[in-house]
Scaffold this motif. Structure first.
Motif, PDB file in Angstrom:
ATOM      1  N   ASP A  28      -3.862   2.750   9.338  1.00 52.40           N
ATOM      2  CA  ASP A  28      -4.914   3.037   8.358  1.00 52.40           C
ATOM      3  C   ASP A  28      -6.296   2.983   9.013  1.00 52.40           C
ATOM      4  N   THR A  72       0.806  -1.223   0.000  1.00 49.18           N
ATOM      5  CA  THR A  72       0.000   0.000   0.000  1.00 49.18           C
ATOM      6  C   THR A  72       0.839   1.273   0.000  1.00 49.18           C
ATOM      7  N   ARG A  73       2.118   1.151   0.322  1.00 49.95           N
ATOM      8  CA  ARG A  73       2.939   2.355   0.439  1.00 49.95           C
ATOM      9  C   ARG A  73       4.151   2.376  -0.480  1.00 49.95           C
ATOM     10  N   PHE A 119      -7.847   2.645   0.418  1.00 47.48           N
ATOM     11  CA  PHE A 119      -8.386   2.097   1.651  1.00 47.48           C
ATOM     12  C   PHE A 119      -9.842   2.530   1.795  1.00 47.48           C
ATOM     13  N   ASP A 138     -11.985   3.930   3.624  1.00 47.91           N
ATOM     14  CA  ASP A 138     -12.163   4.748   4.829  1.00 47.91           C
ATOM     15  C   ASP A 138     -13.628   4.902   5.227  1.00 47.91           C
ATOM     16  N   TRP A 181      -5.606  -0.550  -1.021  1.00 42.03           N
ATOM     17  CA  TRP A 181      -5.432   0.776  -1.607  1.00 42.03           C
ATOM     18  C   TRP A 181      -6.290   0.832  -2.840  1.00 42.03           C
TER      19      TRP A 181
END
Lengths: 72, 357, 246
Positions: free
Chosen positions: B316, B125-126, B288, B290, B286
């Motif tokens: 997250d 994800t990063r 995410f 939210d 990703w």
């Protein structure tokens, strides 16, 4: 009649063309710089040019064209 | 609809072929090898290409070339192999190419182990490579989802011209479950609908260039800005999560992938004991989900994140709920699979805490 | 005699190469072969990382820019998906014989039906003249300031010699472009490589001994002489392997 023509602004004056010319009529002129800041190749005796294009074959910048009337 | 009993890895491979994946470039690594083996057997029979590369690096670069020519293609690996692929993934993202990458995660870091793990969450994800980019990350939780989300991954990758990653783990890859595939003939993809593809211009258009090099800083910046504008569309369209018994839950467990199955079983047991527990399961990591996480935790008092890692998803979850609730973590790592009873014990502890308030 | 003009397979973008760098000659030869075979519309070229990184701006066929050393793998991906297209890579010595050794060797062992144009100028030109895998013993570079010491830095990689041992290789030939006669031979070798590819006969690599006047610290003409005197004895010209694999 002149057969080889150097693209003044494309030439980088490396002189490889001169090494290939069988008539020794290609050299680097030292009168005028082009846009890139190079002295460029010229044919110093147009009448002697046989249009063999070896200068163009040697040119790393596709800066030389040779006209022979387009006939094989 | 065909119904089959298959391993997760095999279901994923079959679904990829049915999604038009014409070329698969692999390299052996446990625990994803069934994908390669399946592709090796099946691809020649359906007019596709299976090729075992000399390395993970070569495999992802074969994907880069194949994707450049506008063809649906895929590679798969497991954690250490994904690290090797990250260079290629960055080039693929930087060149705005679609492709699908599979990571059947195992324990790390380093050579780690070969047991299931979820310790590549941060990487996925990063940081799946250098530079400003993201990849779409799907985290299936069943054999059926292994099949369904690889199909979706191809579609979304094409739609948004970006790599999509299936983040699975050794459990999902190896387990067998019934799976159904949509009917229909297998049709290998071609470059149609991809006017940018470098597949030979046929003297019909100017030459196409696939490239991620921009020596003028402002030009590169502009490309990155445009890519991130596209990511905003991805964020608007793609986030997915599943909520289970969260409406009235005091305690919401957040888990993805195979851990979510274990957590669900713990939630069921907790409910049978009168504890108001629920589960929220991010399906896209990703972007995410939210909003979905926040909604699932709307009435909660405590959140428990559980993963097969040292807690890579915790931040997250905190961001998704805007740090409004206490978030605790329980995880096993290194290839150790958490037991539902262990997760249940955490839920019980939180419940006792709440009762004591 | 025919007219001599820039081949169609080259764009109008002027090369960024230093004066006298022979990259430009080799670009033109590849383009002439593409023109003569009338395959521009069916050709995909892969550029390396190095001085020729921006070759995608110079060739009129579809082009892909690969990561350092990975061009043969990228070419494999294109070719396997599009077996009827022509795929060539254009790579330097650092790209092909150092960081990309595995990709080169394995594309060759697979008999991958692609053509590799390999520029050997004994140096990393783009980064300012560091030691390359092909730097000659004793040769001074930025990272061998006292000359390449084979006790410390080891020996140059002889790519054609290595490839001559690999079954998947249909053509491994070393040429140079120091003069019109050699340029003619170089072009014939490149043409042969593309013909092998056309007939689906296996992996072809043409190694071109080239100059780097800037990093060698010599004039373009002196560089040609240095190449002839120093490189050709170490890297003899000629065909190292030729014959259809399939």
């Amino acid at each position: 009649m002149a057969k080889m023509k150097v693209d003044f602004d494309a030439c980088k004056g490396c002189g490889l063309c001169a090494t290939a010319c069988p008539k020794k009529i290609v050299s680097i002129q030292h009168d005028k710089l082009n846009k890139k800041g190079y002295y460029t190749a010229v044919c110093i005796d147009n009448d002697a040019c046989i249009g063999c294009a070896l200068c163009a074959v040697m040119c790393p910048d596709c800066a030389i064209t040779v006209k022979n009337g387009g006939v094989d | 609809m065909e119904r089959n009993l298959m391993k997760g890895n095999e279901a994923l491979a079959e679904a990829a072929i049915r999604a038009g994946c014409k070329c698969f470039f692999g390299y052996p690594i446990t625990p994803q090898t069934e994908i390669s083996a399946y592709m090796a057997k099946r691809m020649p029979k359906v007019g596709g290409v299976f090729l075992q590369a000399e390395s993970e690096i070569a495999a992802i670069n074969m994907v880069y070339g194949c994707a450049s020519s506008g063809i649906r293609c895929m590679t798969s690996s497991s954690s250490p192999g994904i690290s090797l692929k990250s260079e290629g993934v960055s080039y693929i993202a930087g060149s705005d190419l679609p492709c699908v990458i599979i990571n059947v995660m195992r324990g790390g870091p380093g050579l780690g182990g070969i047991q299931p793990s979820q310790s590549d969450y941060w990487q996925a994800t990063r940081a799946l490579g250098h530079g400003d980019f993201q990849v779409l990350v799907y985290a299936p939780s069943s054999v059926q989802e292994m099949a369904d989300y690889v199909t979706k991954a191809f579609d979304m990758a094409d739609k948004f011209r970006m790599p999509a990653l299936i983040l699975a783990d050794g459990l999902l890859g190896q387990m067998m479950e019934p799976v159904t595939f949509a009917d229909g003939e297998i049709k290998m993809s071609d470059a149609s609908g991809k006017p940018w593809a470098t597949c030979g211009h046929g003297n019909k258009r100017p030459h196409n260039i696939i490239n991620s090099l921009y020596l003028q800083a402002e030009e590169l910046e502009q490309h990155n800005i445009e890519r991130f504008k596209r990511y905003e569309l991805v964020k608007a369209e793609c986030p997915e999560a599943e909520s289970y018994l969260t409406d009235d839950a005091d305690i919401v467990v957040a888990a993805y992938g195979s851990t979510a199955r274990l957590a669900r079983s713990a939630v069921d047991t907790a409910r049978s004991r009168g504890i108001k527990a629920g589960l929220v399961r991010p399906i896209t990591l990703w972007p995410f989900p939210d909003k979905q996480i926040k909604a699932a935790c709307a009435n909660a008092k405590r959140v428990l994140v559980t993963e097969m890692s040292m807690g890579q998803m915790v931040d997250d979850i905190k961001l998704a709920i805007e740090c409004r609730l206490p978030v605790s973590f329980f995880g096993r790592t290194g290839g150790v699979i958490p037991k539902p009873s262990e997760i249940l014990a955490q839920i019980v502890t939180l419940d006792e805490e709440l009762k004591g308030e | 005699m025919p007219d001599f003009t820039k081949p169609h397979a080259l764009t109008d973008v002027p090369f960024h190469y230093c004066p006298g760098c022979t990259h430009g000659i080799v670009h033109r030869l590849v383009a002439e072969v593409i023109d003569e075979m009338e395959i521009e519309g069916d050709t995909i070229g892969i550029c390396p990382v190095g001085c020729s990184v921006m070759a995608y701006d110079y060739f009129n066929c579809d082009m892909i820019e690969a990561a350092h050393g990975r061009a043969p793998a990228v070419a494999t991906g294109v070719k396997r998906a599009n077996p009827d297209k022509f795929v060539f890579t254009y790579q330097g010595d650092g790209d092909l014989a150092a960081i990309g050794t595995a990709e080169t060797i394995h594309a060759a062992t697979r008999g991958e039906n692609i053509t590799v144009i390999f520029i050997n100028n004994t140096t990393y030109g783009m980064t300012g003249g560091q030691m390359a895998p092909t730097t000659l013993p004793g040769q001074v570079t930025q990272t061998t300031p006292y000359g390449r010491n084979t006790n410390v830095e080891g020996f140059p990689v002889k790519v054609c010699e290595i490839l001559s041992q690999i079954s998947g290789v249909a053509l491994a030939e070393r040429v140079t472009v120091t003069d019109p006669a050699n340029i003619r031979k170089a072009k014939a070798a490149i043409r042969k490589g593309f013909e092998f590819q056309k007939n689906k006969q296996g992996f072809s690599l043409i190694e071109v001994l080239s100059t780097c006047p800037t990093n060698w610290g010599k004039s373009p003409v002196e560089s040609l002489e240095w190449l002839k005197e120093n490189m050709i004895p170490y890297y003899p010209l000629g065909v190292y392997k030729e014959g259809a694999v399939r």
